[in-house]
Design a protein around this motif. Structure first.
Motif, PDB file in Angstrom:
ATOM      1  N   ALA A  37       0.869  -1.786   0.115  1.00 41.33           N
ATOM      2  CA  ALA A  37      -0.083   0.080   0.075  1.00 41.33           C
ATOM      3  C   ALA A  37       0.988   0.999   0.136  1.00 41.33           C
ATOM      4  CB  ALA A  37      -0.753   0.440   1.416  1.00 41.33           C
ATOM      5  N   GLN A  38       1.748   1.154   0.719  1.00 39.55           N
ATOM      6  CA  GLN A  38       3.034   2.636   0.502  1.00 39.55           C
ATOM      7  C   GLN A  38       3.789   3.006  -0.594  1.00 39.55           C
ATOM      8  OE1 GLN A  38       5.461   1.540   3.744  1.00 39.55           O
ATOM      9  NE2 GLN A  38       4.638   1.990   5.790  1.00 39.55           N
ATOM     10  N   ARG A  39       3.696   1.762  -0.726  1.00 40.04           N
ATOM     11  CA  ARG A  39       4.415   1.970  -2.697  1.00 40.04           C
ATOM     12  C   ARG A  39       3.857   2.462  -4.106  1.00 40.04           C
ATOM     13  NH1 ARG A  39       6.848  -3.096  -1.373  1.00 40.04           N
ATOM     14  NH2 ARG A  39       5.240  -3.599  -1.999  1.00 40.04           N
ATOM     15  N   ASN A  40       2.538   1.590  -3.560  1.00 33.36           N
ATOM     16  CA  ASN A  40       0.991   1.984  -4.112  1.00 33.36           C
ATOM     17  C   ASN A  40       1.364   3.773  -3.886  1.00 33.36           C
ATOM     18  OD1 ASN A  40      -1.482   2.036  -6.514  1.00 33.36           O
ATOM     19  ND2 ASN A  40      -2.487   1.784  -4.749  1.00 33.36           N
ATOM     20  N   MET A 119      -4.225  20.206 -21.362  1.00 27.57           N
ATOM     21  CA  MET A 119      -5.499  20.605 -19.700  1.00 27.57           C
ATOM     22  C   MET A 119      -6.114  19.247 -19.313  1.00 27.57           C
ATOM     23  SD  MET A 119      -5.315  25.004 -19.337  1.00 27.57           S
ATOM     24  CE  MET A 119      -5.812  25.048 -21.054  1.00 27.57           C
ATOM     25  N   VAL A 120      -6.721  19.390 -20.692  1.00 30.04           N
ATOM     26  CA  VAL A 120      -7.933  17.680 -20.605  1.00 30.04           C
ATOM     27  C   VAL A 120      -7.124  16.690 -19.381  1.00 30.04           C
ATOM     28  CG1 VAL A 120      -9.048  16.482 -21.490  1.00 30.04           C
ATOM     29  CG2 VAL A 120      -9.029  19.034 -22.127  1.00 30.04           C
ATOM     30  N   VAL A 121      -6.212  16.404 -20.212  1.00 34.57           N
ATOM     31  CA  VAL A 121      -5.609  14.894 -20.500  1.00 34.57           C
ATOM     32  C   VAL A 121      -5.116  14.686 -18.807  1.00 34.57           C
ATOM     33  CG1 VAL A 121      -3.561  13.673 -20.583  1.00 34.57           C
ATOM     34  CG2 VAL A 121      -4.366  14.249 -23.062  1.00 34.57           C
ATOM     35  N   ALA A 122      -3.999  15.883 -18.152  1.00 34.69           N
ATOM     36  CA  ALA A 122      -4.146  16.463 -16.864  1.00 34.69           C
ATOM     37  C   ALA A 122      -4.414  16.024 -16.185  1.00 34.69           C
ATOM     38  CB  ALA A 122      -3.527  17.848 -16.638  1.00 34.69           C
ATOM     39  N   VAL A 123      -6.396  17.069 -16.268  1.00 38.47           N
ATOM     40  CA  VAL A 123      -6.548  16.481 -15.645  1.00 38.47           C
ATOM     41  C   VAL A 123      -7.665  14.885 -15.480  1.00 38.47           C
ATOM     42  CG1 VAL A 123      -9.706  16.859 -14.303  1.00 38.47           C
ATOM     43  CG2 VAL A 123      -7.932  18.916 -15.331  1.00 38.47           C
ATOM     44  N   ASN A 124      -7.066  14.653 -15.986  1.00 41.00           N
ATOM     45  CA  ASN A 124      -8.195  13.084 -16.850  1.00 41.00           C
ATOM     46  C   ASN A 124      -6.763  11.795 -15.130  1.00 41.00           C
ATOM     47  OD1 ASN A 124     -10.091  12.542 -17.536  1.00 41.00           O
ATOM     48  ND2 ASN A 124      -9.205  12.752 -20.128  1.00 41.00           N
ATOM     49  N   ASP A 125      -5.409  12.511 -15.660  1.00 41.78           N
ATOM     50  CA  ASP A 125      -4.684  11.310 -15.434  1.00 41.78           C
ATOM     51  C   ASP A 125      -4.682  12.537 -13.814  1.00 41.78           C
ATOM     52  OD1 ASP A 125      -3.795  10.703 -17.456  1.00 41.78           O
ATOM     53  OD2 ASP A 125      -2.091  11.808 -17.600  1.00 41.78           O
ATOM     54  N   LEU A 126      -4.743  13.888 -13.138  1.00 39.49           N
ATOM     55  CA  LEU A 126      -5.318  13.424 -11.724  1.00 39.49           C
ATOM     56  C   LEU A 126      -6.643  12.831 -11.685  1.00 39.49           C
ATOM     57  CD1 LEU A 126      -4.818  17.319 -12.118  1.00 39.49           C
ATOM     58  CD2 LEU A 126      -3.391  15.982 -10.650  1.00 39.49           C
ATOM     59  N   GLY A 127      -7.751  12.825 -11.801  1.00 41.88           N
ATOM     60  CA  GLY A 127      -8.406  11.825 -11.325  1.00 41.88           C
ATOM     61  C   GLY A 127      -8.471  10.154 -12.072  1.00 41.88           C
ATOM     62  N   LYS A 128      -7.352   9.517 -12.601  1.00 42.44           N
ATOM     63  CA  LYS A 128      -6.798   8.450 -12.379  1.00 42.44           C
ATOM     64  C   LYS A 128      -6.031   7.525 -11.157  1.00 42.44           C
ATOM     65  CE  LYS A 128      -7.364   7.396 -17.598  1.00 42.44           C
ATOM     66  NZ  LYS A 128      -6.233   7.696 -18.878  1.00 42.44           N
ATOM     67  N   ALA A 129      -5.084   8.890 -10.864  1.00 45.25           N
ATOM     68  CA  ALA A 129      -4.493   8.710  -9.735  1.00 45.25           C
ATOM     69  C   ALA A 129      -5.377   8.766  -8.557  1.00 45.25           C
ATOM     70  CB  ALA A 129      -3.474   9.910  -9.648  1.00 45.25           C
ATOM     71  N   SER A 130      -6.301   9.965  -8.054  1.00 50.13           N
ATOM     72  CA  SER A 130      -7.136   9.809  -7.437  1.00 50.13           C
ATOM     73  C   SER A 130      -7.867   8.857  -6.633  1.00 50.13           C
ATOM     74  CB  SER A 130      -8.162  11.031  -7.853  1.00 50.13           C
ATOM     75  OG  SER A 130      -9.017  10.820  -8.184  1.00 50.13           O
ATOM     76  N   TYR A 131      -8.496   7.925  -7.827  1.00 48.67           N
ATOM     77  CA  TYR A 131      -9.129   6.658  -7.190  1.00 48.67           C
ATOM     78  C   TYR A 131      -8.252   5.211  -7.498  1.00 48.67           C
ATOM     79  CZ  TYR A 131     -10.652   7.120 -12.532  1.00 48.67           C
ATOM     80  OH  TYR A 131     -10.677   7.067 -13.442  1.00 48.67           O
ATOM     81  N   SER A 132      -6.744   5.841  -7.315  1.00 50.37           N
ATOM     82  CA  SER A 132      -6.012   4.061  -7.727  1.00 50.37           C
ATOM     83  C   SER A 132      -5.397   4.247  -6.765  1.00 50.37           C
ATOM     84  CB  SER A 132      -5.199   4.653  -9.161  1.00 50.37           C
ATOM     85  OG  SER A 132      -6.455   4.375  -9.945  1.00 50.37           O
ATOM     86  N   MET A 133      -5.687   4.300  -5.076  1.00 52.55           N
ATOM     87  CA  MET A 133      -5.164   4.341  -4.148  1.00 52.55           C
ATOM     88  C   MET A 133      -5.020   3.168  -3.001  1.00 52.55           C
ATOM     89  SD  MET A 133      -4.775   8.377  -3.047  1.00 52.55           S
ATOM     90  CE  MET A 133      -4.238   9.967  -4.057  1.00 52.55           C
ATOM     91  N   ARG A 134      -6.331   2.396  -3.318  1.00 52.14           N
ATOM     92  CA  ARG A 134      -6.061   1.323  -2.713  1.00 52.14           C
ATOM     93  C   ARG A 134      -5.848  -0.179  -3.284  1.00 52.14           C
ATOM     94  NH1 ARG A 134     -11.805   1.508   0.584  1.00 52.14           N
ATOM     95  NH2 ARG A 134     -11.375   3.751   0.858  1.00 52.14           N
ATOM     96  N   CYS A 135      -5.091  -0.577  -2.374  1.00 49.08           N
ATOM     97  CA  CYS A 135      -4.257  -1.827  -3.060  1.00 49.08           C
ATOM     98  C   CYS A 135      -4.912  -2.557  -1.729  1.00 49.08           C
ATOM     99  CB  CYS A 135      -3.059  -1.886  -1.731  1.00 49.08           C
ATOM    100  SG  CYS A 135      -1.721  -2.593  -1.907  1.00 49.08           S
ATOM    101  N   TYR A 136      -5.516  -3.872  -2.575  1.00 52.87           N
ATOM    102  CA  TYR A 136      -5.949  -5.458  -1.964  1.00 52.87           C
ATOM    103  C   TYR A 136      -5.362  -6.761  -2.279  1.00 52.87           C
ATOM    104  CZ  TYR A 136     -10.419  -2.292  -3.816  1.00 52.87           C
ATOM    105  OH  TYR A 136     -11.203  -1.022  -4.064  1.00 52.87           O
ATOM    106  N   GLN A 147      -1.202  -8.030  -4.858  1.00 52.26           N
ATOM    107  CA  GLN A 147      -1.432  -7.087  -5.366  1.00 52.26           C
ATOM    108  C   GLN A 147      -2.335  -5.635  -5.909  1.00 52.26           C
ATOM    109  OE1 GLN A 147      -2.532  -9.806  -8.728  1.00 52.26           O
ATOM    110  NE2 GLN A 147      -4.334  -8.027  -9.667  1.00 52.26           N
ATOM    111  N   TYR A 148      -1.697  -4.004  -6.037  1.00 51.00           N
ATOM    112  CA  TYR A 148      -2.873  -3.458  -6.093  1.00 51.00           C
ATOM    113  C   TYR A 148      -3.354  -3.418  -7.761  1.00 51.00           C
ATOM    114  CZ  TYR A 148      -3.810   0.674  -8.381  1.00 51.00           C
ATOM    115  OH  TYR A 148      -4.824   2.434  -9.046  1.00 51.00           O
ATOM    116  N   CYS A 149      -4.407  -3.403  -7.817  1.00 48.58           N
ATOM    117  CA  CYS A 149      -6.177  -3.324  -9.263  1.00 48.58           C
ATOM    118  C   CYS A 149      -6.805  -2.399  -8.421  1.00 48.58           C
ATOM    119  CB  CYS A 149      -6.393  -4.520  -8.514  1.00 48.58           C
ATOM    120  SG  CYS A 149      -7.301  -5.436  -7.759  1.00 48.58           S
ATOM    121  N   MET A 175      -6.363   9.957   2.150  1.00 46.35           N
ATOM    122  CA  MET A 175      -5.038  10.192   1.012  1.00 46.35           C
ATOM    123  C   MET A 175      -6.385  10.762  -0.219  1.00 46.35           C
ATOM    124  SD  MET A 175      -1.924  10.316   1.627  1.00 46.35           S
ATOM    125  CE  MET A 175      -1.305   9.072   2.823  1.00 46.35           C
ATOM    126  N   GLU A 176      -7.458   9.929  -0.149  1.00 45.04           N
ATOM    127  CA  GLU A 176      -8.435  10.019  -1.344  1.00 45.04           C
ATOM    128  C   GLU A 176      -8.927  11.229  -0.847  1.00 45.04           C
ATOM    129  OE1 GLU A 176      -9.898   5.357  -2.411  1.00 45.04           O
ATOM    130  OE2 GLU A 176      -9.988   6.005  -0.291  1.00 45.04           O
TER     131      GLU A 176
END
Length: 302
Positions: A37-40, A119-136, A147-149, A175-176
């Motif tokens: 989780a820390q690495r992710n 700028m659109v691409v940057a905001v998309n990438d911000l969103g992807k990172a913001s909801y990709s913080m969980r580690c299962y 495994q992170y997914c 963090m989220e």
């Protein structure tokens, strides 16, 4: 937008008891979960920082192209009235100057659209990172494999370690929330920037009867609406972007507005000033959020 707080106060207001384990996971899987989780988390916050920097760069370039577009438009508009002095003796001087300025407008127009797309691409990438913080967790209890997914395989695994701190004080949900605060600011500003881009792009068509004037329902580049849909910036009907807003103030429907056919110098100056101001982004708060996260991780993001 959250109220800016010193990191110590932020911690005191959001710390969860490190010894309170809400997850059904056994201690051994939890010990394996935390390093993964820390690495992710570090990886996703690094992506957030890079995306923020990409936005800043694209917005700066967009301001430059918008300024050049406005200057070319104003020069073209007032060229017939200009006294060129001795240059008036050169045959076709105004016609040649007019042709160059028209070419300059189209060049700046393409560059402005390109900056907006970045700028659109940057905001998309911000969103992807913001909801990709969980580690299962994946695997059996006797032989767990971390495994992170971005989805859970076990309904009882929330991917947040049961709410325990990932590093020292802050849980994944906190963090989220911090990441989402960033995303919300940049999404609102992107919508406002889009409104300005449409206004600036439309002035190139004002001298020929407004044939090229854009409105809110037009795609500014091929695939724009797909990009906006990915970041949740299209209305429920899926065909129109959400209305622009400044902070918590929602504007009226842009589809009901008529474009200014012949904007004057003062109007265009307001457009450029609004672009520079980044009215929806509290940069002090942005820096504070990244500072709090770096302090929590005890590492600099890169």
């Amino acid at each position: 937008m959250g109220t800016p707080l010193p990191s110590s106060k932020l911690r005191n207001s959001t710390i969860e008891n490190p010894n309170r384990i809400l997850s059904p996971l056994h201690p051994c899987p939890l010990r394996l979960w935390r390093p993964a989780a820390q690495r992710n988390i570090k990886n996703q916050w690094s992506k957030l920082l890079m995306s923020k920097d990409r936005w800043v760069s694209a917005a700066s370039e967009g301001r430059l192209h918008a300024t050049e577009l406005v200057n070319a438009y104003l020069k073209l508009r007032y060229l017939p009235e200009m006294n060129l002095g001795v240059l008036m003796d050169i045959p076709g001087i105004k016609e040649k100057a007019c042709h160059k300025l028209v070419h300059k407008q189209y060049f700046c127009r393409r560059k402005l659209i390109s900056s907006y797309k970045d700028m659109v691409v940057a905001v998309n990438d911000l969103g992807k990172a913001s909801y990709s913080m969980r580690c299962y967790l994946k695997g059996s209890d006797s032989n767990p494999i971390i495994q992170y997914c971005n989805h859970q395989e076990d309904p009882s695994d929330s991917g947040d370690g049961g709410g325990i701190p990932v590093f020292s004080f802050l849980s994944i949900s906190i963090m989220e929330n911090l990441a989402q605060e960033l995303v919300d600011m940049f999404k609102r500003e992107l919508s406002l920037k889009r409104f300005l881009v449409i206004g600036l792009l439309s002035i190139i068509g004002t001298e020929d009867g407004g044939k090229d004037v854009l409105d809110w329902s037009n795609e500014l580049y091929l695939g724009e609406f797909d990009d906006l849909r990915s970041s949740g910036m299209l209305k429920q009907d899926g065909f129109h972007p959400v209305s622009p807003q400044i902070k918590e103030y929602q504007s009226s429907n842009p589809l009901n507005r008529t474009s200014i056919k012949s904007p004057n110098h003062n109007t265009l100056e307001v457009y450029l000033t609004t672009w520079i101001s980044d009215l929806n982004i509290n940069m002090h708060r942005v820096k504070e959020i990244f500072s709090v996260v770096e302090e929590e991780m005890r590492a600099k993001l890169s």
